[in-house]
Scaffold this motif. Sequence first.
Motif, short mmCIF file in Angstrom:
data_model
loop_
_atom_site.label_atom_id
_atom_site.label_comp_id
_atom_site.label_asym_id
_atom_site.label_seq_id
_atom_site.Cartn_x
_atom_site.Cartn_y
_atom_site.Cartn_z
N MET A 191 0.84 -1.18 0.00
CA MET A 191 0.00 0.00 0.00
C MET A 191 0.88 1.25 0.00
SD MET A 191 -2.97 0.84 2.72
CE MET A 191 -4.29 1.84 2.16
N LEU A 192 0.46 2.26 -0.78
CA LEU A 192 1.28 3.45 -0.99
C LEU A 192 1.61 4.17 0.32
CD1 LEU A 192 2.68 5.46 -2.89
CD2 LEU A 192 0.47 6.65 -3.06
N VAL A 193 0.64 4.41 1.17
CA VAL A 193 0.88 5.17 2.40
C VAL A 193 1.91 4.47 3.28
CG1 VAL A 193 -0.22 6.05 4.50
CG2 VAL A 193 -1.41 6.22 2.31
N ASP A 194 1.85 3.14 3.38
CA ASP A 194 2.83 2.39 4.15
C ASP A 194 4.22 2.48 3.53
OD1 ASP A 194 0.84 1.59 5.93
OD2 ASP A 194 0.42 -0.25 4.81
N ARG A 195 4.28 2.37 2.21
CA ARG A 195 5.57 2.45 1.50
C ARG A 195 6.20 3.82 1.70
NH1 ARG A 195 3.79 0.94 -3.30
NH2 ARG A 195 4.07 2.84 -4.48
N VAL A 199 9.84 4.47 3.62
CA VAL A 199 10.98 5.09 2.93
C VAL A 199 11.39 6.40 3.61
CG1 VAL A 199 11.70 6.17 0.76
CG2 VAL A 199 10.44 4.01 0.71
N LEU A 200 10.42 7.20 4.04
CA LEU A 200 10.74 8.54 4.53
C LEU A 200 11.03 8.62 6.02
CD1 LEU A 200 8.22 10.68 2.44
CD2 LEU A 200 10.58 10.04 1.90
N ARG A 201 10.45 7.76 6.82
CA ARG A 201 10.64 7.82 8.28
C ARG A 201 12.11 7.79 8.69
NH1 ARG A 201 9.01 3.15 10.31
NH2 ARG A 201 7.01 3.35 9.28
N PRO A 202 12.97 6.95 8.08
CA PRO A 202 14.37 6.90 8.51
C PRO A 202 15.22 8.12 8.12
CG PRO A 202 13.74 4.90 7.30
CD PRO A 202 12.65 5.88 7.12
N LEU A 203 14.73 8.99 7.25
CA LEU A 203 15.54 10.11 6.77
C LEU A 203 15.80 11.13 7.87
CD1 LEU A 203 14.01 10.80 3.23
CD2 LEU A 203 16.06 9.49 3.79
N LYS A 204 17.08 11.46 8.06
CA LYS A 204 17.51 12.48 9.02
C LYS A 204 18.46 13.41 8.29
CE LYS A 204 15.43 10.44 12.45
NZ LYS A 204 14.00 10.64 12.40
N GLN A 205 18.06 14.66 8.11
CA GLN A 205 18.84 15.64 7.37
C GLN A 205 19.39 15.03 6.07
OE1 GLN A 205 21.72 17.06 10.26
NE2 GLN A 205 20.25 18.55 11.02
N PRO A 206 18.50 14.59 5.18
CA PRO A 206 18.96 13.89 3.98
C PRO A 206 19.75 14.80 3.04
CG PRO A 206 16.63 14.41 3.81
CD PRO A 206 17.05 14.76 5.20
N SER A 207 20.74 14.20 2.40
CA SER A 207 21.50 14.89 1.36
C SER A 207 20.61 15.01 0.13
CB SER A 207 22.76 14.11 1.02
OG SER A 207 22.41 12.89 0.37
N ILE A 208 21.06 15.76 -0.84
CA ILE A 208 20.32 15.90 -2.10
C ILE A 208 20.14 14.52 -2.75
CG2 ILE A 208 20.48 16.83 -4.45
CD1 ILE A 208 21.91 19.28 -3.16
N ALA A 209 21.20 13.73 -2.77
CA ALA A 209 21.13 12.39 -3.39
C ALA A 209 20.20 11.47 -2.60
CB ALA A 209 22.52 11.78 -3.49
N ILE A 251 10.09 5.37 -3.55
CA ILE A 251 8.64 5.37 -3.30
C ILE A 251 7.91 4.82 -4.51
CG2 ILE A 251 6.62 6.85 -2.97
CD1 ILE A 251 8.46 8.60 -1.15
N ASP A 252 8.39 5.16 -5.71
CA ASP A 252 7.88 4.59 -6.95
C ASP A 252 6.35 4.68 -7.05
OD1 ASP A 252 8.15 3.35 -9.44
OD2 ASP A 252 7.88 1.35 -8.57
N ALA A 253 5.82 5.88 -6.79
CA ALA A 253 4.37 6.09 -6.82
C ALA A 253 3.86 6.15 -8.25
CB ALA A 253 4.01 7.37 -6.09
#
Length: 187
Positions: A1-5, A9-19, A28-30
């Motif tokens: 399911m999209l919301v779970d995906r 994917v986004l929850r672990p991001l902490k101050q993400p770089s551009i890449a 996410i591949d929506a």
Amino acid sequence: MLVDRISQVLRPLKQPSIAELRNALVKIDASYRELSPFLESTSNKPYYRKLLYQSDEVELLVMNWSNLDCAPHDHGSSYGWIQVIGGACKNTLYQVEGNELPEEIFHKTYQQGSTFFAPQKAVHKMNGENGLVTLHLYAPPITGMKVYDLERCRMCIVADDCGAWWPEEQRQKLQELRLKNKNTSQK
């Protein structure tokens, strides 16, 4: 399911770089089909936007576009990636110097499946025909966005709930400034 995906994917991001931010958007591949329940039509604004995810680090929005141009704007102190999910998008970049009116310097059209970068403090505008759907991932979440009115030579810092158009509600105008038009200034 999209919301779970999206959350995985986004929850672990902490101050993400551009890449890292771009990789997350690609991961996410929506699909258009998955995003269609979040889309609503609009005829009086350039786009309808739906916040799909927000943390202290990032925000993900889906936008479906009318045939109106958005106003030239920046994303405050945020940077991000935009993915064209359906249709084609014309992105126009502007140069801004001090309190002068932004000047168009470049535009490029992006087709379905393309991604493009929105740097911090860069001023741009987007447009497309009905059917344009875009997915936007920003870090950190946008705040302090500047929106420009080129016809009236003014700029406004808008509230976080305002899109890339001149605010209709006074409460959305956090600060307003008249701009100089160097093409009409005396030398």
